[in-house]
Design an enzyme around this catalytic site. Structure first.
Site, PDB file in Angstrom:
ATOM      1  N   THR B 328       1.013  -1.172  -0.430  1.00 28.56           N
ATOM      2  CA  THR B 328       0.171  -0.160   0.162  1.00 28.56           C
ATOM      3  C   THR B 328       1.231   1.309   0.021  1.00 28.56           C
ATOM      4  OG1 THR B 328      -0.499   0.198   2.735  1.00 28.56           O
ATOM      5  CG2 THR B 328      -1.951  -1.199   1.525  1.00 28.56           C
ATOM      6  N   CYS B 329       0.882   2.433  -0.295  1.00 29.17           N
ATOM      7  CA  CYS B 329       0.794   3.839  -0.283  1.00 29.17           C
ATOM      8  C   CYS B 329       0.536   4.594   1.127  1.00 29.17           C
ATOM      9  CB  CYS B 329       0.536   4.652  -0.611  1.00 29.17           C
ATOM     10  SG  CYS B 329       0.805   4.600  -2.574  1.00 29.17           S
ATOM     11  N   ASP B 330       1.134   3.496   1.814  1.00 27.93           N
ATOM     12  CA  ASP B 330       0.980   3.689   3.455  1.00 27.93           C
ATOM     13  C   ASP B 330       2.687   3.534   4.019  1.00 27.93           C
ATOM     14  OD1 ASP B 330       0.518   4.167   6.512  1.00 27.93           O
ATOM     15  OD2 ASP B 330      -1.430   4.630   5.952  1.00 27.93           O
TER      16      ASP B 330
END
Lengths: 381, 381
Positions: B328-330
């Site tokens: 994820t983009c986290d």
């Protein structure tokens, strides 16, 4: 808390925790960003809250979309925007997902290493897409951010030229750079520092015959929780000044990717007090258990990182410190304990509690149904 | 990794991460608990993994069910078991959920404070249920546990008699006590210590004319991750010895609530390597990004708490330390960084990776679809 949300909650008849988004606040936030940085394109970070009503509203207002996956690209396309308003902003992509994105017409991709560039180059060649743009994310010091980011995304600035040259060599357009100053960034000098690095990478590549065109300045724009934060205008002025300082009159195309800053303050969670107890007679601190916790939307209280403003029907009464916890049979489902939260002494089981500034990173962080509790419901008004 | 799972994965044709549970391992685990503690009833902690196939199997083998919510009670009842094999083990319950449970015929409830006892008393009276049993959870020191629990559940031992007397006064049956020694407890003395406290509460209440009948010894039974853990037989022997020591020949009815110990080692996640990169030329540690991370099943890697055994197709090749991260983009979606994970140098993008001992607390911890990635799929074979 807006009048519209207050009215909605007054008329609400169903039960259980719910997150209510006021779309007028989202619209006002978009307008603020557009006004503060008139020459910068806004790519809303869909992951913050992909509710279709929010995406539709932003599409209509002219927003572009920063997507983390093919599903998010599909959600953005479902608003009716054309694919040139979509960026595949995840630096970690399966090759088959890159192919899907290219088939959808997406032409803007984030990278931070050569292997990722190769995947895109291969798929662009297979599909015969000639105008595929990549931008390279470089690592940026996050000093001043409430949550400095990990090193997960981005390469060292020294490596970025090589990554972009590789793209150029593979027939892709070495289009620009991106960085992220960290979440809840309140030090406006952070953008200046990152733009210093960006302009030097522009210069390095220009010497090698590659002209970059774009700087993606990421997100990091804060939402007001308990402390005040600078206004969008202040960010806009600081960023514009830094851009001018480093790029003179040859300003690059610019992009920002607000997520939290776009929807955080537009949402409120209504929750209910399930239990109030003490662990022993000597305990000074009561335990207040809500019907929502870390596993159903409040994951960002991990390490007590975000301290949400909390309103009750008893505000104004005398307060005392409470530990605030969620309803699951999981001992980590505790929101505030190290630093207890002051709540009215008169607070009672069954009372409603409003958790403010919860429009971003709540519904999507909810588990599928841990302990049998439903995922966080939400509604846009 | 069992032969059955190996065979299943060899024939698998669909894509994306999946968790595969071997029901034969679950059956073997149940049999081990039943053999190790023949006079103790097993209440499977449904929250660990509520897959219907697991619940059906355990129901058939004679297991009872520890449920955290009305939905979990409904899941247990769907197996066909009678309500007397169900415990509503959450100490934090909405009064309307207590009413629902009573209507379903559930008669065993956990409490840890007087306000919760009052909710149950009120609803038992409304429904006219005469045989409602409550047990009080007391706080127990978790020394020796890999994850000592927070103070979220349970009251001080000194307070427990008052809570149970209150139940007695309201016409409920003050039935017994519960405690939890902490998760992944490998110090078998922990049960002895808790049973010392339990027997003294039994004695205190006997003096006041209330005869407790049951001790719920909770969960805490470990799953083998990288380190070996004691066998169920060793726990059984230590617990039986402690019971005899503290209760002599008047042994109370006993309950255990294994969750992780029942299903943890029965499940394996198959994942795929999405990207392998370095942040700079000098970096010694590669970043390996999988198609599963903290938000889609591996939440228990938070603070690098659980170190899952990981198998690759290249095991046996030379290894080097890697940071392991999700897709994820986290930026918090990183599993192992402080203590990098040794993986084969030959590991490549597209390789399959097996994450073992992931049968518990993975599918239910998955988010609804953060970043547009689907919740963790699972299958029982």
């Amino acid at each position: 808390m807006t009048d519209r949300i207050r009215e909605f909650l007054r008329n609400r008849r169903d039960d259980g925790p719910i997150m209510v988004v006021d779309l007028e606040v989202v619209a006002a936030n978009f307008a603020k960003f557009a006004r503060a940085l008139p020459d910068t394109r806004v790519f809303y970070a869909v992951k913050a809250n992909p509710a279709p009503e929010i995406l539709n509203l932003l599409a209509e207002m002219g927003s572009c979309f920063d997507c983390a996956s093919v599903v998010e690209i599909e959600q953005a396309l479902a608003t009716g925007v054309s694919a040139d308003r979509i960026s595949f902003g995840n630096t970690i992509k399966k090759e088959k997902d890159i192919a899907r994105a290219l088939q959808y017409g997406v032409r803007l991709f984030a990278v931070d290493c050569e292997p990722e560039v190769e995947k895109i180059g291969r798929q662009a060649e297979i599909i015969g897409a000639k105008d595929v743009k990549v931008f390279c994310r470089f690592l940026q010091d996050c000093e001043g951010a409430e949550w400095p980011l990990s090193r997960k995304f981005g390469c060292a600035a020294e490596m970025a030229p090589r990554v972009l040259e590789h793209a150029h060599r593979l027939g892709l357009q070495a289009y620009g750079l991106s960085f992220h100053v960290g979440s809840q960034q309140t030090n406006m000098g952070a953008w200046d520092q990152a733009l210093t690095t960006a302009s030097s990478i522009f210069a390095t590549l220009a010497e090698r015959g590659i002209e970059l065109k774009m700087v993606n300045m990421g997100g990091g724009f804060p939402t007001k929780y308990l402390k005040d934060v600078p206004a969008a205008e202040a960010y806009g002025a600081a960023i514009f000044e830094a851009l001018t300082k480093h790029f003179g009159n040859r300003l690059p195309e610019t992009i920002i990717e607000p997520g939290r800053g776009m929807v955080g303050n537009a949402g409120i969670i209504e929750s209910e007090v399930v239990l109030i107890s003490k662990k022993s007679d000597e305990d000074e601190v009561r335990w207040v258990y809500l019907d929502i916790g870390k596993f159903h939307g409040l994951a960002e209280t991990m390490d007590e990182a975000i301290r949400y403003p909390i309103r009750t029907e008893r505000d104004g009464d005398e307060t005392a410190p409470c530990v605030l916890a969620g309803p699951t049979c999981d001992s980590v489902d505790v929101m505030y304990e190290k630093k207890p939260y002051d709540l009215p002494v008169s607070l009672s089981i069954g009372d409603k509690v409003l958790i403010e500034a919860t429009g971003a990173y709540t519904t999507t962080y909810s588990t599928v149904g841990f302990n049998g509790f439903a995922p966080l419901a939400s509604v846009c008004i």
